[in-house]
Write an enzyme that holds these catalytic residues in place. Sequence first.
Site, PDB file in Angstrom:
ATOM      1  N   TYR A 173       1.393   8.355 -15.573  1.00 34.02           N
ATOM      2  CA  TYR A 173       1.583   7.931 -14.177  1.00 34.02           C
ATOM      3  C   TYR A 173       2.633   8.806 -13.506  1.00 34.02           C
ATOM      4  O   TYR A 173       2.424   9.277 -12.382  1.00 34.02           O
ATOM      5  CB  TYR A 173       1.990   6.461 -14.104  1.00 34.02           C
ATOM      6  CG  TYR A 173       2.284   6.016 -12.686  1.00 34.02           C
ATOM      7  CD1 TYR A 173       1.267   5.945 -11.744  1.00 34.02           C
ATOM      8  CD2 TYR A 173       3.580   5.690 -12.293  1.00 34.02           C
ATOM      9  CE1 TYR A 173       1.528   5.560 -10.436  1.00 34.02           C
ATOM     10  CE2 TYR A 173       3.850   5.294 -10.993  1.00 34.02           C
ATOM     11  CZ  TYR A 173       2.823   5.237 -10.065  1.00 34.02           C
ATOM     12  OH  TYR A 173       3.098   4.865  -8.767  1.00 34.02           O
ATOM     13  N   ASN A 176      -2.982   6.778   0.764  1.00 36.88           N
ATOM     14  CA  ASN A 176      -2.311   5.657   0.115  1.00 36.88           C
ATOM     15  C   ASN A 176      -2.960   5.246  -1.202  1.00 36.88           C
ATOM     16  O   ASN A 176      -2.282   4.721  -2.082  1.00 36.88           O
ATOM     17  CB  ASN A 176      -2.284   4.454   1.069  1.00 36.88           C
ATOM     18  CG  ASN A 176      -1.865   3.181   0.379  1.00 36.88           C
ATOM     19  OD1 ASN A 176      -0.712   2.997   0.027  1.00 36.88           O
ATOM     20  ND2 ASN A 176      -2.831   2.279   0.165  1.00 36.88           N
TER      21      ASN A 176
END
Length: 253
Positions: free
Chosen positions: A153, A87
């Site tokens: 990103y 995560n």
Amino acid sequence: MPKIALITGATSGIGEACARLFASYQYNLVITGRRTDRLQRLASELVRENGVKVQILTMDVREKAEVQSQLNGLDEQWKAVDVLINNAGLSQGLDPIQDGNTDDWDTMIDTNIKGLLYVTRVVSNWMIARKDGHIVNLGSIAGKEVYQNGNVYCATKHAVDALNKAMRIDLLPHGIRVSAIHPGAVETEFSDVRFKGDTDRAKKVYEGYTPLTGQDIAETIWFMVSRPKHVNINDVLIMPVAQANSVYWNKEK
């Protein structure tokens, strides 16, 4: 024997929601993050409320030696990890490529790609030894398409998408399940981190519609993990109803 889930980036948002949900299903947990105080507070709550065991590891997934040392330093009983939830991840800045901050680029690449690899390199071998396990990788809509000023990103989350597919192939002979979940807008600390503490700017990201929550993602991950052993959900793209993709929205005026 209770099952074990190892969750990176468990100090907030999706990671914390996963920890709370898996603990409610009586999983013992290894939770990692950079903020010891938050890990300790979360661990205490989970033990008190669910009666599970929780091991905390304060570590930065960007630091290879630190990851290896912390994970390999666990007692053998904690290495019987059934579920790894990769995560830990972030975005920094929202600038066109020509104006990008290269330190931000390094942070995103080191966290979102290399950090995921460092953790997986260790834990996957524990799973191989047991011929059992499930790895869930946190991707993003940014890993399925590219949006303006998302450049690096988006590149890191495209890499997560590719790595998820590669892991599925490489770990296939060992009976290990591999899945990815790619959320759209989730209201967590994500935008605060992206905009480096500019809370007003971060809040505007979630105005005019109902975003997803960390709980929404945790519950979807639980569904993926709790399927029968012969079922692998390779890939899930999950969005708020108000979001069609990274460009088109239905927001209140």
